[in-house]
Motif scaffolding. Sequence first.
Motif, short mmCIF file in Angstrom:
data_model
loop_
_atom_site.label_atom_id
_atom_site.label_comp_id
_atom_site.label_asym_id
_atom_site.label_seq_id
_atom_site.Cartn_x
_atom_site.Cartn_y
_atom_site.Cartn_z
N TYR A 143 0.95 -1.20 -0.13
CA TYR A 143 -0.16 0.00 -0.02
C TYR A 143 0.91 1.23 -0.10
O TYR A 143 2.01 1.41 0.39
N VAL A 144 0.39 2.29 -0.30
CA VAL A 144 0.88 3.63 -0.35
C VAL A 144 -0.01 4.71 -0.09
O VAL A 144 -1.32 4.27 -0.20
N VAL A 145 0.33 5.96 0.02
CA VAL A 145 -0.46 7.02 0.08
C VAL A 145 0.19 8.18 -0.99
O VAL A 145 1.35 8.08 -0.89
N VAL A 146 -0.77 8.84 -1.66
CA VAL A 146 -0.18 9.93 -2.47
C VAL A 146 0.10 11.19 -1.69
O VAL A 146 -0.63 11.75 -0.87
N TYR A 147 1.37 11.62 -1.95
CA TYR A 147 1.89 12.93 -1.14
C TYR A 147 2.55 13.96 -2.14
O TYR A 147 2.77 13.61 -3.30
N LEU A 148 2.96 14.98 -1.81
CA LEU A 148 3.41 15.93 -2.63
C LEU A 148 5.13 16.07 -2.83
O LEU A 148 5.74 16.23 -1.81
N TYR A 149 5.74 15.56 -4.00
CA TYR A 149 7.03 15.74 -4.06
C TYR A 149 7.49 17.27 -4.59
O TYR A 149 6.82 17.61 -5.29
N TYR A 150 8.38 17.68 -4.11
CA TYR A 150 8.99 19.05 -4.44
C TYR A 150 10.39 18.93 -4.70
O TYR A 150 11.22 18.32 -4.02
N LEU A 154 15.05 23.90 -6.14
CA LEU A 154 14.16 24.96 -6.62
C LEU A 154 13.47 25.83 -5.83
O LEU A 154 13.47 27.24 -5.87
N PHE A 155 13.22 25.18 -4.82
CA PHE A 155 12.15 25.93 -3.93
C PHE A 155 13.32 26.86 -3.01
O PHE A 155 13.13 27.95 -2.58
N ALA A 156 14.55 26.12 -2.72
CA ALA A 156 15.55 27.09 -2.03
C ALA A 156 15.93 28.32 -3.02
O ALA A 156 16.14 29.27 -2.20
N LYS A 157 16.15 27.99 -4.20
CA LYS A 157 16.68 29.06 -5.10
C LYS A 157 15.57 30.27 -4.99
O LYS A 157 15.87 31.48 -5.13
N ALA A 158 14.23 29.90 -4.95
CA ALA A 158 13.11 30.82 -5.04
C ALA A 158 12.90 31.37 -3.69
O ALA A 158 11.90 32.03 -3.53
N GLY A 259 14.12 18.94 -13.94
CA GLY A 259 13.98 20.14 -13.35
C GLY A 259 12.82 21.19 -14.23
O GLY A 259 12.86 22.32 -14.02
N GLN A 260 12.22 20.48 -15.25
CA GLN A 260 11.07 21.06 -15.98
C GLN A 260 10.02 21.49 -15.18
O GLN A 260 9.21 22.59 -15.49
N THR A 261 9.71 20.48 -14.36
CA THR A 261 8.58 20.74 -13.31
C THR A 261 9.22 20.81 -11.50
O THR A 261 10.03 20.31 -11.37
N ALA A 262 8.68 21.57 -11.01
CA ALA A 262 9.26 21.78 -9.42
C ALA A 262 8.27 20.93 -8.30
O ALA A 262 8.78 20.66 -7.15
N MET A 263 6.87 20.56 -8.68
CA MET A 263 6.15 19.81 -7.95
C MET A 263 5.39 18.74 -8.71
O MET A 263 5.12 18.80 -9.83
N MET A 264 5.09 17.50 -7.87
CA MET A 264 4.16 16.65 -8.72
C MET A 264 3.77 15.77 -7.47
O MET A 264 4.43 15.74 -6.28
N PHE A 265 2.52 15.23 -7.84
CA PHE A 265 2.00 14.02 -6.80
C PHE A 265 2.43 12.57 -7.12
O PHE A 265 2.18 12.29 -8.56
N GLY A 279 18.99 13.02 -5.55
CA GLY A 279 19.75 13.14 -4.07
C GLY A 279 18.94 13.88 -3.06
O GLY A 279 17.86 13.85 -3.10
N ASP A 280 19.49 14.93 -2.42
CA ASP A 280 18.81 15.72 -1.69
C ASP A 280 18.08 16.79 -2.33
O ASP A 280 17.45 17.57 -1.71
N LYS A 281 18.22 16.90 -3.54
CA LYS A 281 17.58 18.11 -4.26
C LYS A 281 15.69 17.63 -4.39
O LYS A 281 15.09 18.59 -4.75
#
Length: 410
Positions: A143-150, A154-158, A259-265, A279-281
Amino acid sequence: MRFNKTRRLLLTSITLALGGGLAHAQTPQNVVFWYHFDNPEQTKIMDGLVNDFQTKNKGITINAQNVPWNSYYDKLFTSVVGGKSPDVAMVKLAQQPQLVEMDALEPIDRQINSWSGKADVAPNLFEINKAANGKQYYLPLQYVVVYLYYRADLFAKAKLSAPETCEQFLDAAKKLTLPASANGGVPQYGFGMRGGKGGQDNWGPFVLSQGNLNGTDMVKPKVVAANNWYIDLFRTHKVSPPSAPNDGFNEIISAFKSGQTAMMFHHLGSANSLVATLGDKVSAVPVPACGGQRWTYFGDESTALFKTSKVKDAAWKWMAFLSEGGNNAKFVQATGQMTITKSAAGKVQAPARFITATANSLPFAKPLPAVPETADFVSTVWPTNMQRAMAGEITSAQMMDNVAKHFSPR
């Protein structure tokens, strides 16, 4: 003499009968098993499990067939209609009501109750998997649950924090959407929207947090507005790539890695692959709250025994094997999802931040409704209507009216 002759004939008959029984018992049994894995490395792990099982169960051959995800359920339902189902297949709860309605599945209550591995499975999983008629047709597998990858880099840069609300999500998506001229000649988008099959899991946090997936809630103004908000991410705010209406799993993963997108589920199944590339990105948090409400998809995977199988005992042995302690730990090593067993829970191979995102999402994670209409909603109704709405062919209200009619024909 007559007694001895009679005795010899009797002994011969017994020997032939026993010989015939032994021959029958030793007849090789071929179990056809359908599953879906995304890459060759995962398939190697499945091959290893098949070899382990066959070594321990002489006379049983597992014919494991990896069916592409995009056509998996189309092929499965077609096989049921044509009377050529596999013996065992990986299945999801959304499809159970329709498969039961088609009388395609064999109940496995008796097998589960006598199974030595039952006590090691989290008991609530059996309850979640139970059919509307009270019978068990599914043996939990992962089983899994969907969450937000970011993209943490890119968030740190912005100078942005991971979003906790829908308002923060939209703000971040806008700020992380950059034209090619401002991003080294390559456009960047805030959100990898999935308009193809499977995209209902990405849509759910924004829309199903506002109402249940049924014929009455879907046409409520609050739910229609939430759906319009989601469509506007693409049409008005343009925070997703132009390909979004047709994008599926492979497309959103590739765009996120590049790096074309910054967030995905998505869920834990993608964690190890993303970390291997980034990695840690890359990091993760639970889905954002909309109007103070959260909803995310509880993604299940089980195995089911099909009624047309002529090797049901052998097929059950294979199902049980995949759901037992160490074997299940190997299986989820391939998929990157959560083990169903208590004994292997600590062996899930994924970085802690993704396990934490999974655990923190469980309180508001739910499966889609266990009704026959859900299977068609997932396979055709949602993607067709969402793609039309994203193209501007229908409004949000028209889309939700179509969804409502599907669940409650009027």
